[in-house]
Design a protein around this motif. Structure first.
Motif, PDB file in Angstrom:
ATOM      1  N   VAL A   2       0.837  -1.191   0.000  1.00  0.00           N
ATOM      2  CA  VAL A   2       0.000   0.000   0.000  1.00  0.00           C
ATOM      3  C   VAL A   2       0.878   1.250   0.000  1.00  0.00           C
ATOM      4  CG1 VAL A   2      -1.708   1.308   1.296  1.00  0.00           C
ATOM      5  CG2 VAL A   2      -1.860  -1.184   1.206  1.00  0.00           C
ATOM      6  N   SER A  27      -4.018  -0.883  -2.290  1.00  0.00           N
ATOM      7  CA  SER A  27      -4.739  -1.204  -1.067  1.00  0.00           C
ATOM      8  C   SER A  27      -5.316  -2.615  -1.109  1.00  0.00           C
ATOM      9  CB  SER A  27      -5.873  -0.214  -0.835  1.00  0.00           C
ATOM     10  OG  SER A  27      -5.366   1.074  -0.577  1.00  0.00           O
ATOM     11  N   ALA A  28      -5.487  -3.181   0.070  1.00  0.00           N
ATOM     12  CA  ALA A  28      -6.148  -4.464   0.190  1.00  0.00           C
ATOM     13  C   ALA A  28      -7.618  -4.313  -0.216  1.00  0.00           C
ATOM     14  CB  ALA A  28      -6.060  -4.948   1.631  1.00  0.00           C
ATOM     15  N   ARG A  31     -10.638  -2.631   4.075  1.00  0.00           N
ATOM     16  CA  ARG A  31      -9.875  -1.930   5.102  1.00  0.00           C
ATOM     17  C   ARG A  31     -10.797  -1.626   6.263  1.00  0.00           C
ATOM     18  NH1 ARG A  31     -10.512   2.369   1.084  1.00  0.00           N
ATOM     19  NH2 ARG A  31      -8.433   1.933   0.258  1.00  0.00           N
ATOM     20  N   GLU A  97      -3.958   4.364   6.656  1.00  0.00           N
ATOM     21  CA  GLU A  97      -4.922   3.336   6.283  1.00  0.00           C
ATOM     22  C   GLU A  97      -4.674   2.111   7.145  1.00  0.00           C
ATOM     23  OE1 GLU A  97      -5.396   2.301   2.119  1.00  0.00           O
ATOM     24  OE2 GLU A  97      -5.745   0.213   2.654  1.00  0.00           O
ATOM     25  N   GLN A  98      -5.725   1.580   7.721  1.00  0.00           N
ATOM     26  CA  GLN A  98      -5.601   0.329   8.476  1.00  0.00           C
ATOM     27  C   GLN A  98      -6.324  -0.762   7.695  1.00  0.00           C
ATOM     28  OE1 GLN A  98      -7.701  -1.115  12.253  1.00  0.00           O
ATOM     29  NE2 GLN A  98      -5.753  -0.345  13.071  1.00  0.00           N
ATOM     30  N   SER A  99      -5.592  -1.815   7.395  1.00  0.00           N
ATOM     31  CA  SER A  99      -6.166  -2.907   6.625  1.00  0.00           C
ATOM     32  C   SER A  99      -7.088  -3.748   7.489  1.00  0.00           C
ATOM     33  CB  SER A  99      -5.063  -3.780   6.039  1.00  0.00           C
ATOM     34  OG  SER A  99      -4.515  -4.598   7.062  1.00  0.00           O
ATOM     35  N   LYS A 100      -7.781  -4.658   6.814  1.00  0.00           N
ATOM     36  CA  LYS A 100      -8.678  -5.582   7.505  1.00  0.00           C
ATOM     37  C   LYS A 100      -7.917  -6.406   8.532  1.00  0.00           C
ATOM     38  CE  LYS A 100     -11.720  -9.489   6.424  1.00  0.00           C
ATOM     39  NZ  LYS A 100     -12.261 -10.345   5.344  1.00  0.00           N
TER      40      LYS A 100
END
Length: 116
Positions: A2, A27-28, A31, A97-100
């Motif tokens: 990312v 990005s995944a 998120r 950004e915080q991913s899942k």
């Protein structure tokens, strides 16, 4: 991997406005949230505002009523509209950004300077 790229910082007079933008690439699929943090001189990095995947927003008390966070899923972007800026808002603003999977990614930061 990312990558987050911020833009929109600069010099503004007290009482003025700025709009920050952050575009994410790589990005995944999902998120938890995207957010704006800031680091002002002499203090640790702190949360300014956050927008969750479902659209719910959270704000630090010191920006409530002045700043607005919004997102554009199609553009993989998050924005921070900053109004009624004060000199204590001066600092470096970071996109997050915080991913899942609870991994955090950071942009390089953009300087905001508010002067009287």
């Amino acid at each position: 991997q990312v990558q987050l790229v911020e833009s929109g910082g600069g010099l503004v007079q007290a009482g003025g406005s700025l709009r920050l933008a952050c575009v994410a690439s790589g990005s995944a699929v999902s998120r938890n949230f995207m957010a704006w943090y800031r680091q002002v001189p002499g203090k640790e990095r702190e949360l300014v505002a956050r927008i969750r995947s479902g659209g719910r927003t959270d704000y630090a008390d010191f920006v409530k009523g002045r700043f607005t966070i919004s997102g554009d899923n199609a553009k993989n972007a998050v924005y921070l509209q900053m109004n009624s800026l004060k000199d204590e808002d001066t600092g470096v603003y970071y996109c997050n950004e915080q991913s899942k999977w609870f991994k955090n990614y950071w942009g390089q930061g953009t300087q905001v300077t508010v002067s009287y």
